[in-house]
Design an enzyme around this catalytic site. Structure first.
Site, short mmCIF file in Angstrom:
data_model
loop_
_atom_site.label_atom_id
_atom_site.label_comp_id
_atom_site.label_asym_id
_atom_site.label_seq_id
_atom_site.Cartn_x
_atom_site.Cartn_y
_atom_site.Cartn_z
N TYR A 156 0.83 -1.21 0.00
CA TYR A 156 0.00 0.00 0.00
C TYR A 156 0.87 1.27 0.00
CZ TYR A 156 -3.21 3.53 1.87
OH TYR A 156 -3.95 4.67 2.09
N LYS A 160 1.03 4.44 -2.72
CA LYS A 160 0.73 5.84 -2.40
C LYS A 160 1.95 6.73 -2.60
CE LYS A 160 -3.66 5.45 -1.38
NZ LYS A 160 -4.73 6.22 -2.04
#
Ligand SMILES: NC(=O)c1ccc[n+]([C@@H]2O[C@H](COP(=O)([O-])OP(=O)(O)OC[C@H]3O[C@@H](n4cnc5c(N)ncnc54)[C@H](O)[C@@H]3O)[C@@H](O)[C@H]2O)c1
Length: 252
Positions: A156, A160
């Site tokens: 993740y 990002k």
């Protein structure tokens, strides 16, 4: 009169969670809102209409080019233009914390497809009307984890980090067309899926509060001010920036 009267906004991943909060807030400021989610955004669209706003739900997979193209076409055919894109959809809330050695490679690839290719494809689908009118607002939803660092979420966090980099490169490329591209980096926020989380591995909400200068839980509503600012004329000379909204856990 709202700050966004006559504007048309797409919010990806707005069937629930932070995206739904954004959709309601944009509509309350006068924007027509397209709820673009892989899940059914109908209930959010109906709630906005019941409150007197304008909204449609368009089932969209942000990882799929045709789906993003069709969503933008529907937005244009329904509301006539497209001024604001909030790239909020992500694989996030139901993601388990996991050690680096245990990250499933297929999941890594799907996260990159949704969280990185998704904002790229949605931006590509949305910029033609923005270029024509020489004005547009793109807001990418990043995470404060990119600034603070954090364990057990490498897939993740990598996705990002790419969103932050894309924000800057998009801003440079689209500036000549009057399109600004900025990002919001939220701290851990009590959206529905986060409230339901049991596998934290890193101390959970109490640890998050302890790391903040402003010591309380962060709610989706805490992100609305920054999102409306970056969607409105108030931020017209600002692009390529990332606003950290995390109660002062990260400072940069
Ligand atoms: N809640 C937090 O703590 C927090 C912190 C920092 C950043 N963020 C970011 O904020 C955004 C929203 O967070 P949330 O807590 O509401 O997340 P969430 O996981 O609850 O919601 C994500 C939404 O995206 C949709 N989605 C997933 N895959 C999709 C796809 N392929 N196409 C279209 N839609 C898709 C889901 O259906 C869901 O409605 C995300 O980008 C997340 O990374 C959240």
């Amino acid at each position: 009169m709202g700050r966004l009267d006559r504007r048309v906004a797409v919010v990806t991943g707005a069937a629930q969670g932070i995206g739904a909060t954004f959709a309601h807030a944009l509509a309350a400021e006068g924007a027509a809102v397209v709820i673009a989610d892989i899940d059914d955004g109908g209930p959010v669209a109906r709630a906005i209409k019941a409150a007197g706003g304008r909204a449609i739900a368009v089932r969209t997979d942000v990882a799929d080019e045709q789906s993003c193209h069709d969503m933008a076409e529907t937005a244009l055919n329904t509301f006539g233009t497209l001024d604001i894109l909030i790239n909020n959809a992500a694989i996030f809330g139901k993601l388990d914390r996991v050690r680096i050695e245990e990250i499933d490679l297929a999941l890594w690839d799907r996260i990159m497809a949704v969280n990185v290719r998704g904002p790229f494809l949605c931006t590509r689908a949305a910029i033609a009307p923005m270029r024509r009118q020489k004005y547009g607002k793109i807001v990418n939803i990043c995470t404060a984890r990119v600034f603070a660092g954090g364990p057990f979420f490498l897939h993740y966090d990598a996705s990002k980090g790419a969103v932050l980099a894309m924000t800057r490169s998009m801003a440079r490329e689209l500036g000549d067309d009057g399109i600004s591209v900025n990002a919001i980096a939220p701290g851990s926020t009590m959206s529905e899926n986060i409230k339901a989380r049991t596998n934290w591995m890193d101390g959970g909400p109490a640890a998050k509060i302890g790391a903040r200068a402003l010591k309380r839980l962060q709610e989706p509503e805490d992100l609305v001010g920054a999102m409306l600012f970056l969607s409105s004329r108030d931020s017209d000379f600002m692009t390529g920036q990332t606003m950290v909204v995390d109660g002062g856990a990260s400072m940069w």
